[in-house]
Design a protein around this motif. Structure first.
Motif, mmCIF file in Angstrom:
data_model
loop_
_atom_site.group_PDB
_atom_site.id
_atom_site.type_symbol
_atom_site.label_atom_id
_atom_site.label_comp_id
_atom_site.label_asym_id
_atom_site.label_seq_id
_atom_site.Cartn_x
_atom_site.Cartn_y
_atom_site.Cartn_z
ATOM 1 N N PHE A 30 -35.799 -11.425 31.903
ATOM 2 C CA PHE A 30 -36.241 -12.784 31.425
ATOM 3 C C PHE A 30 -35.995 -13.931 32.690
ATOM 4 C CE2 PHE A 30 -35.565 -11.939 26.564
ATOM 5 C CZ PHE A 30 -36.760 -11.431 26.604
ATOM 6 N N PRO A 31 -36.875 -14.677 32.571
ATOM 7 C CA PRO A 31 -36.912 -15.420 33.906
ATOM 8 C C PRO A 31 -35.860 -16.681 34.075
ATOM 9 C CG PRO A 31 -38.680 -16.139 32.349
ATOM 10 C CD PRO A 31 -38.268 -15.232 31.987
ATOM 11 N N ASP A 32 -35.643 -17.321 32.778
ATOM 12 C CA ASP A 32 -34.657 -18.234 33.005
ATOM 13 C C ASP A 32 -33.445 -18.022 31.973
ATOM 14 O OD1 ASP A 32 -35.836 -18.794 30.788
ATOM 15 O OD2 ASP A 32 -36.479 -20.554 30.536
ATOM 16 N N THR A 33 -32.591 -18.811 32.091
ATOM 17 C CA THR A 33 -31.159 -18.972 31.584
ATOM 18 C C THR A 33 -31.347 -18.826 30.127
ATOM 19 O OG1 THR A 33 -30.249 -19.925 33.488
ATOM 20 C CG2 THR A 33 -28.681 -19.884 31.796
ATOM 21 N N LEU A 34 -32.136 -19.542 29.730
ATOM 22 C CA LEU A 34 -32.250 -19.673 28.157
ATOM 23 C C LEU A 34 -32.677 -18.395 27.517
ATOM 24 C CD1 LEU A 34 -33.417 -23.654 27.883
ATOM 25 C CD2 LEU A 34 -31.006 -22.676 27.242
ATOM 26 N N SER A 35 -33.759 -17.873 28.003
ATOM 27 C CA SER A 35 -34.384 -16.859 27.587
ATOM 28 C C SER A 35 -33.166 -15.691 27.727
ATOM 29 C CB SER A 35 -35.397 -16.416 28.375
ATOM 30 O OG SER A 35 -36.402 -17.309 28.338
ATOM 31 N N ARG A 36 -32.585 -15.424 28.857
ATOM 32 C CA ARG A 36 -31.549 -14.610 28.980
ATOM 33 C C ARG A 36 -30.381 -14.715 27.991
ATOM 34 N NH1 ARG A 36 -31.276 -14.873 35.577
ATOM 35 N NH2 ARG A 36 -33.166 -13.623 35.942
ATOM 36 N N MET A 37 -30.108 -15.845 27.657
ATOM 37 C CA MET A 37 -28.781 -16.106 26.706
ATOM 38 C C MET A 37 -29.480 -15.628 25.376
ATOM 39 S SD MET A 37 -27.426 -19.720 25.239
ATOM 40 C CE MET A 37 -29.093 -20.135 24.580
ATOM 41 N N HIS A 38 -30.581 -15.614 25.006
ATOM 42 C CA HIS A 38 -31.150 -15.077 23.629
ATOM 43 C C HIS A 38 -30.949 -13.585 23.629
ATOM 44 C CE1 HIS A 38 -33.379 -14.506 20.289
ATOM 45 N NE2 HIS A 38 -34.317 -13.512 20.866
ATOM 46 N N ALA A 39 -31.373 -13.057 24.522
ATOM 47 C CA ALA A 39 -31.285 -11.627 24.964
ATOM 48 C C ALA A 39 -29.677 -11.209 24.920
ATOM 49 C CB ALA A 39 -31.931 -11.202 26.101
ATOM 50 N N ALA A 40 -28.774 -11.784 25.618
ATOM 51 C CA ALA A 40 -27.489 -11.415 25.652
ATOM 52 C C ALA A 40 -26.621 -11.678 24.528
ATOM 53 C CB ALA A 40 -26.787 -12.111 26.784
ATOM 54 N N SER A 41 -27.164 -12.422 23.573
ATOM 55 C CA SER A 41 -26.268 -12.799 22.103
ATOM 56 C C SER A 41 -26.739 -12.076 21.373
ATOM 57 C CB SER A 41 -26.202 -14.428 22.107
ATOM 58 O OG SER A 41 -27.473 -14.862 21.978
ATOM 59 N N LYS A 42 -27.804 -12.191 20.866
ATOM 60 C CA LYS A 42 -28.281 -11.570 19.436
ATOM 61 C C LYS A 42 -28.302 -9.962 19.340
ATOM 62 C CE LYS A 42 -30.541 -15.786 18.143
ATOM 63 N NZ LYS A 42 -31.696 -16.139 17.423
ATOM 64 N N PRO A 43 -29.131 -9.237 20.056
ATOM 65 C CA PRO A 43 -29.146 -7.727 20.324
ATOM 66 C C PRO A 43 -28.168 -7.267 20.698
ATOM 67 C CG PRO A 43 -30.805 -8.541 21.729
ATOM 68 C CD PRO A 43 -30.273 -9.886 21.168
ATOM 69 N N GLN A 44 -27.231 -7.978 21.557
ATOM 70 C CA GLN A 44 -25.864 -7.217 22.132
ATOM 71 C C GLN A 44 -24.905 -7.248 20.903
ATOM 72 O OE1 GLN A 44 -25.685 -5.524 24.492
ATOM 73 N NE2 GLN A 44 -24.679 -6.533 26.048
ATOM 74 N N VAL A 45 -24.634 -8.332 20.143
ATOM 75 C CA VAL A 45 -23.912 -8.476 19.035
ATOM 76 C C VAL A 45 -24.342 -7.591 18.036
ATOM 77 C CG1 VAL A 45 -22.963 -9.894 17.421
ATOM 78 C CG2 VAL A 45 -23.214 -10.948 19.666
ATOM 79 N N VAL A 46 -25.518 -7.341 17.544
ATOM 80 C CA VAL A 46 -25.801 -6.429 16.585
ATOM 81 C C VAL A 46 -25.661 -4.965 17.250
ATOM 82 C CG1 VAL A 46 -27.730 -5.697 15.301
ATOM 83 C CG2 VAL A 46 -27.396 -8.129 15.498
#
Length: 112
Positions: A30-46
């Motif tokens: 993902f190109p920016d921090t906000l997009s990366r944050m989404h990928a790092a939080s939701k599927p990682q926790v699940v």
């Protein structure tokens, strides 16, 4: 019965590993921090919770199950707080980019 529980445990562990792998790919791609944050939080926790459920099923009757439950609880409690803090910092750092947000709800907070 043990074979069925082992298959269910393996399924949860495999699904969790796949979710964690896709989250890692999203963080890299993902190109920016906000997009990366989404990928790092939701599927990682699940993914982590799925792996923990599989491990709990696999360790049935063991004392270490409660440690896995605590790990899952702390992850669920801290991941949203960390994602929120990272999101606010990323917003402040990237606010000069035009077209990043369709609706800017935090603009009111900054004017105060």
């Amino acid at each position: 019965m043990n074979l069925v529980l082992d298959i269910v445990s393996g399924f949860f562990i495999l699904v969790g590993a796949i979710l964690a792998f896709t989250a890692a790919i999203g963080v890299v791609r993902f190109p920016d921090t906000l997009s990366r944050m989404h990928a790092a939080s939701k599927p990682q926790v699940v993914g982590l919770l799925s792996v923990l459920i599989g491990a709990i099923i696999s360790l049935r009757g063991n004392v270490d199950i409660w440690m896995l439950v605590l790990v899952g609880m702390f992850t669920v409690l801290t991941a949203p707080v960390i994602a929120h803090a990272v999101g606010r910092v990323a917003y402040r750092e990237q606010r000069g980019r035009d077209g990043l947000f369709a609706i800017n709800e935090m603009e009111k907070d900054e004017k105060k």
